[in-house]
Design an enzyme around this catalytic site. Sequence first.
Site, PDB file in Angstrom:
ATOM      1  N   SER A 153     -12.970 -85.145 -50.322  1.00 33.45           N
ATOM      2  CA  SER A 153     -12.025 -85.623 -49.308  1.00 33.45           C
ATOM      3  C   SER A 153     -12.760 -86.586 -48.399  1.00 33.45           C
ATOM      4  O   SER A 153     -13.770 -86.243 -47.789  1.00 33.45           O
ATOM      5  CB  SER A 153     -11.404 -84.454 -48.546  1.00 33.45           C
ATOM      6  OG  SER A 153     -12.379 -83.611 -48.012  1.00 33.45           O
ATOM      7  N   GLY A 160     -11.697 -88.205 -45.677  1.00 34.25           N
ATOM      8  CA  GLY A 160     -11.043 -88.403 -44.377  1.00 34.25           C
ATOM      9  C   GLY A 160      -9.823 -89.291 -44.525  1.00 34.25           C
ATOM     10  O   GLY A 160      -8.973 -89.060 -45.399  1.00 34.25           O
ATOM     11  N   ALA A 161      -9.764 -90.326 -43.695  1.00 35.67           N
ATOM     12  CA  ALA A 161      -8.606 -91.224 -43.677  1.00 35.67           C
ATOM     13  C   ALA A 161      -8.456 -92.000 -44.988  1.00 35.67           C
ATOM     14  O   ALA A 161      -7.369 -92.518 -45.287  1.00 35.67           O
ATOM     15  CB  ALA A 161      -8.723 -92.194 -42.508  1.00 35.67           C
ATOM     16  N   GLY A 207      -8.482 -90.757 -47.964  1.00 38.32           N
ATOM     17  CA  GLY A 207      -7.856 -89.964 -49.012  1.00 38.32           C
ATOM     18  C   GLY A 207      -8.850 -89.189 -49.859  1.00 38.32           C
ATOM     19  O   GLY A 207      -9.860 -88.710 -49.346  1.00 38.32           O
ATOM     20  N   GLY A 247      -8.483 -80.455 -44.586  1.00 38.87           N
ATOM     21  CA  GLY A 247      -9.220 -80.098 -45.805  1.00 38.87           C
ATOM     22  C   GLY A 247      -8.631 -78.859 -46.464  1.00 38.87           C
ATOM     23  O   GLY A 247      -8.525 -78.779 -47.703  1.00 38.87           O
ATOM     24  N   ASP A 248      -8.230 -77.873 -45.657  1.00 37.67           N
ATOM     25  CA  ASP A 248      -7.627 -76.654 -46.202  1.00 37.67           C
ATOM     26  C   ASP A 248      -6.277 -76.968 -46.842  1.00 37.67           C
ATOM     27  O   ASP A 248      -5.922 -76.386 -47.881  1.00 37.67           O
ATOM     28  CB  ASP A 248      -7.452 -75.606 -45.097  1.00 37.67           C
ATOM     29  CG  ASP A 248      -8.775 -75.263 -44.421  1.00 37.67           C
ATOM     30  OD1 ASP A 248      -9.825 -75.347 -45.103  1.00 37.67           O
ATOM     31  OD2 ASP A 248      -8.762 -74.925 -43.223  1.00 37.67           O
TER      32      ASP A 248
END
Lengths: 320, 320
Positions: free
Chosen positions: B228, B230-231, B233, B259-260
């Site tokens: 992941s 962050g912004a 994707g 993230g979850d």
Amino acid sequence: MEGRQEGEVGPVILTVTLNTALDITYRVPSLRAGASHRVSDVLERPGGKGVNVARVLAALGHEVTVTGFSGGPTGRVLRDRLTEVPRVTDALVPVSGATRRTVTLVDDRTGATTHLNEPGPHIAHAEWSAFQEVYEDLLPSASAVALCGSLPPGVPVGAYANLVRTARAARVPVLLDTSGAALRRGVAGRPDLLKPNTEELAELTGSHEPLRATQDARRRGAGTVVASLGADGLLAVTPEGRWRATPPAPLTGNPTGAGDAAVAGLLSALVEHRPWPERLIRATALSAATVLSPTAGDFDRETYERLLTTVTVTVVATAA
Amino acid sequence: MEGRQEGEVGPVILTVTLNTALDITYRVPSLRAGASHRVSDVLERPGGKGVNVARVLAALGHEVTVTGFSGGPTGRVLRDRLTEVPRVTDALVPVSGATRRTVTLVDDRTGATTHLNEPGPHIAHAEWSAFQEVYEDLLPSASAVALCGSLPPGVPVGAYANLVRTARAARVPVLLDTSGAALRRGVAGRPDLLKPNTEELAELTGSHEPLRATQDARRRGAGTVVASLGADGLLAVTPEGRWRATPPAPLTGNPTGAGDAAVAGLLSALVEHRPWPERLIRATALSAATVLSPTAGDFDRETYERLLTTVTVTVVATAA
């Protein structure tokens, strides 16, 4: 009672904490807004001003009964912890809402403390009535009563005035330590002793001049007013005279609980029938020993005993 | 299973949270270090990464079983609250220590969030053994298992490697989402799916170049790695190909729980046997809908459904 020594078992002192709290203290290496912090140390203990007063009184050797409200999982933890404090009896009234938490963040780098205070639980009318009955039942065996701290939602703003009157009717000396509207209304009940700090005194009277404000607070209904002036010690205006008590040197430390320690000092010396100067010395020494203690809200006994001999009391002239 | 629609009841997904938490969120008008704050709003809910994953899975219509540890008064509150979440079954193993709290301070003025994380309780050897038995008993009825978050003190650092191997022996697809030494050791157990963020990936591989680091993480033992970013994707390196999933526009909001939510998206699409591009779209849309939600860690369903049609997936060339 005359001549009773500190440390002897005496009649029970009653402290009232309508807005008890579970006090949580976190040490963090360095607090930064917007960041994530691993808490290095967690301390959890029963709180609220009257509970703090009770802990200091118990440490001085007095039997204390604690009443007020507690509820929910946080209330259960509070009561569990209270059973671990010698000489303190739990007479808290159960409520359906949960006892609030307070979180104190201690910055290990700067020593600064940041406080987060949850609102208290809503007290139902029936719960307030139940408390008043418990309070009336406890008064006859009390040598003195302290009404401490804020009012949780649901408790009428005139609550302290009523509790003061009930204590006076039972001929139990009553001390009030609160702020804002609860203080303004409470003082009208004519408490024997009012213990405001500088800020509360100014809010009550509109005056920032300590002696004038203290005298004014007395005119509003308090038998005696003992104002805590932070590092400057205490100023007392009583029917028997006016005194100022000053610690020997400027204090640096954590002021959390210093006011509660002063209340405990005043009460303990009151039930032991000590003269006013001695009461003020004890309160000032306890307050200063709390500021100087490494643990917030605790007092260091050695420092306290040393301060008892070094706090100075001076008579305040009538025409100030 | 083929063609199962989202929202249908299917076999149970198992999430493991060894370091569960009672998550407390305080809104404060403006956070200032060294000041006292009245908390205007208190939110309390079950937390820890696997618990958060379970809540999202349940909201998507999946039956979920939550295991891990819980104890003390905070653990009791956590379990009480968990019973209020539909489709989530509590299979937490009781321990003598108290479940940790996390406190999040939301500054109403700036929107900044400050996090305070208590250390977890110490897990005794017998408690760790008891958990392993419960875990083995739960696996046969699980369609997939997610191992999420940090290890509390007392749990061996190789714990996740063992739990991964046990899942693989039971032929249950296993996802690992952790950090630090627990991740480094856990990946050696050969999890089917690893979901690190940029920071965890760099810490594991030493590389800050996402594609190189993701490929490296796969070589260390993971069947598939979904990073992941962050912004930006998600980046997936799988045995069937490599893809990048990107939300339609830069997101501003609270990344807590994003993230979850991605883990829940990956797991739900996995147990529904969706192809990789669809799994990544779902995970990206859920993650973005969580960032955009006004409540930390929740996703906004309308935003999620809109994003499902606007997230783009591109194939990443082999010779990058």
